[in-house]
Write an enzyme that holds these catalytic residues in place. Structure first.
Site, mmCIF file in Angstrom:
data_model
loop_
_atom_site.group_PDB
_atom_site.id
_atom_site.type_symbol
_atom_site.label_atom_id
_atom_site.label_comp_id
_atom_site.label_asym_id
_atom_site.label_seq_id
_atom_site.Cartn_x
_atom_site.Cartn_y
_atom_site.Cartn_z
ATOM 1 N N HIS A 53 -25.491 10.863 4.412
ATOM 2 C CA HIS A 53 -24.049 11.080 4.499
ATOM 3 C C HIS A 53 -23.689 12.494 4.039
ATOM 4 O O HIS A 53 -24.525 13.239 3.530
ATOM 5 C CB HIS A 53 -23.307 10.039 3.668
ATOM 6 C CG HIS A 53 -23.342 8.667 4.278
ATOM 7 N ND1 HIS A 53 -22.620 7.610 3.762
ATOM 8 C CD2 HIS A 53 -24.007 8.178 5.359
ATOM 9 C CE1 HIS A 53 -22.830 6.531 4.494
ATOM 10 N NE2 HIS A 53 -23.670 6.842 5.463
ATOM 11 N N GLU A 95 -21.940 13.689 1.537
ATOM 12 C CA GLU A 95 -22.087 14.024 0.124
ATOM 13 C C GLU A 95 -23.539 14.337 -0.227
ATOM 14 O O GLU A 95 -23.828 15.248 -1.009
ATOM 15 C CB GLU A 95 -21.585 12.857 -0.744
ATOM 16 C CG GLU A 95 -20.110 12.532 -0.565
ATOM 17 C CD GLU A 95 -19.852 11.480 0.508
ATOM 18 O OE1 GLU A 95 -18.863 10.742 0.380
ATOM 19 O OE2 GLU A 95 -20.646 11.391 1.466
ATOM 20 N N CYS A 148 -22.815 6.672 -1.788
ATOM 21 C CA CYS A 148 -22.551 8.072 -2.135
ATOM 22 C C CYS A 148 -21.835 8.177 -3.480
ATOM 23 O O CYS A 148 -21.983 9.182 -4.187
ATOM 24 C CB CYS A 148 -21.738 8.742 -1.036
ATOM 25 S SG CYS A 148 -22.663 8.944 0.500
ATOM 26 N N ARG A 174 -23.931 14.802 31.937
ATOM 27 C CA ARG A 174 -24.905 15.718 32.531
ATOM 28 C C ARG A 174 -24.522 17.181 32.365
ATOM 29 O O ARG A 174 -25.355 18.067 32.533
ATOM 30 C CB ARG A 174 -25.063 15.421 34.022
ATOM 31 C CG ARG A 174 -25.447 13.984 34.308
ATOM 32 C CD ARG A 174 -25.581 13.697 35.788
ATOM 33 N NE ARG A 174 -24.377 13.983 36.542
ATOM 34 C CZ ARG A 174 -23.305 13.194 36.594
ATOM 35 N NH1 ARG A 174 -23.290 12.061 35.890
ATOM 36 N NH2 ARG A 174 -22.248 13.507 37.317
ATOM 37 N N GLU A 181 -12.146 5.472 32.663
ATOM 38 C CA GLU A 181 -12.082 6.479 33.715
ATOM 39 C C GLU A 181 -11.566 5.937 35.050
ATOM 40 O O GLU A 181 -11.560 6.653 36.039
ATOM 41 C CB GLU A 181 -13.458 7.125 33.905
ATOM 42 C CG GLU A 181 -13.839 8.083 32.786
ATOM 43 C CD GLU A 181 -14.693 9.242 33.261
ATOM 44 O OE1 GLU A 181 -14.999 9.319 34.458
ATOM 45 O OE2 GLU A 181 -15.055 10.084 32.416
ATOM 46 N N LEU A 223 -6.661 1.042 34.833
ATOM 47 C CA LEU A 223 -5.891 1.922 33.944
ATOM 48 C C LEU A 223 -4.492 1.359 33.722
ATOM 49 O O LEU A 223 -3.989 1.332 32.597
ATOM 50 C CB LEU A 223 -5.806 3.323 34.545
ATOM 51 C CG LEU A 223 -7.076 4.178 34.448
ATOM 52 C CD1 LEU A 223 -7.001 5.344 35.434
ATOM 53 C CD2 LEU A 223 -7.278 4.701 33.031
#
Length: 348
Positions: free
Chosen positions: A53, A55, A91, A214, A289, A295
């Site tokens: 992490h 920290e 942490c 890509r 997408e 959508l």
């Protein structure tokens, strides 16, 4: 406490945190710096899921000459240090063990395994803790993480490209090139930053997309394909087994390798089921997408967080209309060569 100085160092934490974009989910992006008398002696960020992490990387970055200053330094961290054993040790324990006397935290972690426990552990060890420094900005950078844990669903980003007259495809949904090559690269960068990418059946059949990254560095998202009766041809890219792919269907099917199916009851509220299943699978964010129908389903259901709408210079004489975005607030616009991209937040 000098608010201005604290904000300067917290801004640095946020810059560091952002470097983990696309590589640490489902963990949050976190940055940390160690400061002694106004000088940064160490800094780090969470670089890869399952690895050290912020920290830890911060402490390990301190030079040999400065190690004796660690107990005299203040640690700045953009998110509350964890207090539980996960992939790595807590942490908060590291901070205590290093003898650090003061910690400045951007925002509290709402994940149930942390949720104030890190701060409590620090304070019980006699460490002075300050919270809420650039809290809004610290929550914003981890909006996917907070949405996932607080709303119990993935963070949802809607994206489409439209013509100057508001069409996203040609007649009968035929694919049309709208965005320019520079914007295409940006879209692939977006793909690298999300855990999943979602399309509907019609888009998959008409476009035969790869849905991979890509044109940018980084990972591919998990491909999520809505195909109720599994009618997408098996020779299409989405069946190629090159990256993890989940077909969301009502059918029973045998799959192997990186391709699998997720069976849903399409007679019941569909998106609610889908998002619950994705939450169970620890898929923290999805980029939707297309196409226009799916959508619009997200928009009409109010189940979205961001929309990114690309408007190119193409004008189409006829074709498929773009979704109608409602409940949205424009928060940013950028020009990418010939394309304009409008960014919206969902007003809930």
């Amino acid at each position: 406490m000098n608010t201005t100085i604290n904000e300067i160092f917290m801004h640095r934490c946020l810059e560091l945190a952002a470097m983990g974009a696309g590589a640490v989910a489902p963990n949050p992006m976190v940055g940390a710096v160690l400061v002694h008398q106004g000088r940064i002696i160490g800094e780090g960020y969470h670089q890869q899921y399952g690895q050290a992490h912020a920290e830890v990387n911060c402490v390990h970055s301190v030079s040999e000459n400065d190690k004796t200053l660690i107990p005299l330094a203040t640690m700045y961290v953009s998110l509350e240090p964890c207090a539980h054993h996960g992939k790595t040790p807590p942490c908060a324990d590291l901070i205590v063990a290093q003898g650090i006397k003061e910690v400045v935290i951007g925002c509290v972690d709402s994940f149930s395994a942390v949720a104030g426990k890190g701060i409590e552990k620090l304070e019980k060890a006699g460490i002075k803790v300050h919270t809420g420094i650039l809290e809004k900005e610290c929550r914003e950078i981890n909006r996917r993480f907070f949405t996932f844990h607080e709303k119990k669903r993935p963070y949802i980003i809607l994206k489409w490209a439209q013509s100057t007259n508001g069409l996203i495809a040609g007649q009968d949904g035929a694919p049309v090139k709208i965005s320019n090559s520079y914007t295409d690269r940006l879209v692939h960068k977006w793909r690298s930053e999300e855990m999943g990418i979602l399309v509907g059946t019609r888009t998959a059949i008409l476009d035969n997309p790869r849905l991979t990254n890509r044109l940018w560095t980084g990972k591919d998202p998990i491909r999520l394909v809505i195909d109720r009766v599994l009618k997408i041809p098996k020779h299409y890219h989405l069946w190629d087994g090159t990256v993890p792919t989940i077909f969301i269907t009502a059918e029973d099917a045998d799959t192997s390798g990186l391709t699998e199916t997720m069976k849903l009851d399409f007679q019941e509220p569909f998106l609610t089921q889908l998002l619950h299943k994705l939450y169970e699978r620890q898929i923290q964010s999805i980029l939707v997408e297309g196409g226009s129908y799916i959508l619009q389903q997200f928009i009409s259901s109010g189940l979205w967080d961001e929309s990114r709408i690309i408007t190119g210079t193409v004008t189409l004489p006829h074709g498929l209309a773009a979704p109608i975005l409602t409940g949205a607030k424009l928060y940013s616009t950028m020009q990418v060569h010939t394309d304009r991209i409008d960014f919206y937040h969902h007003q809930q």
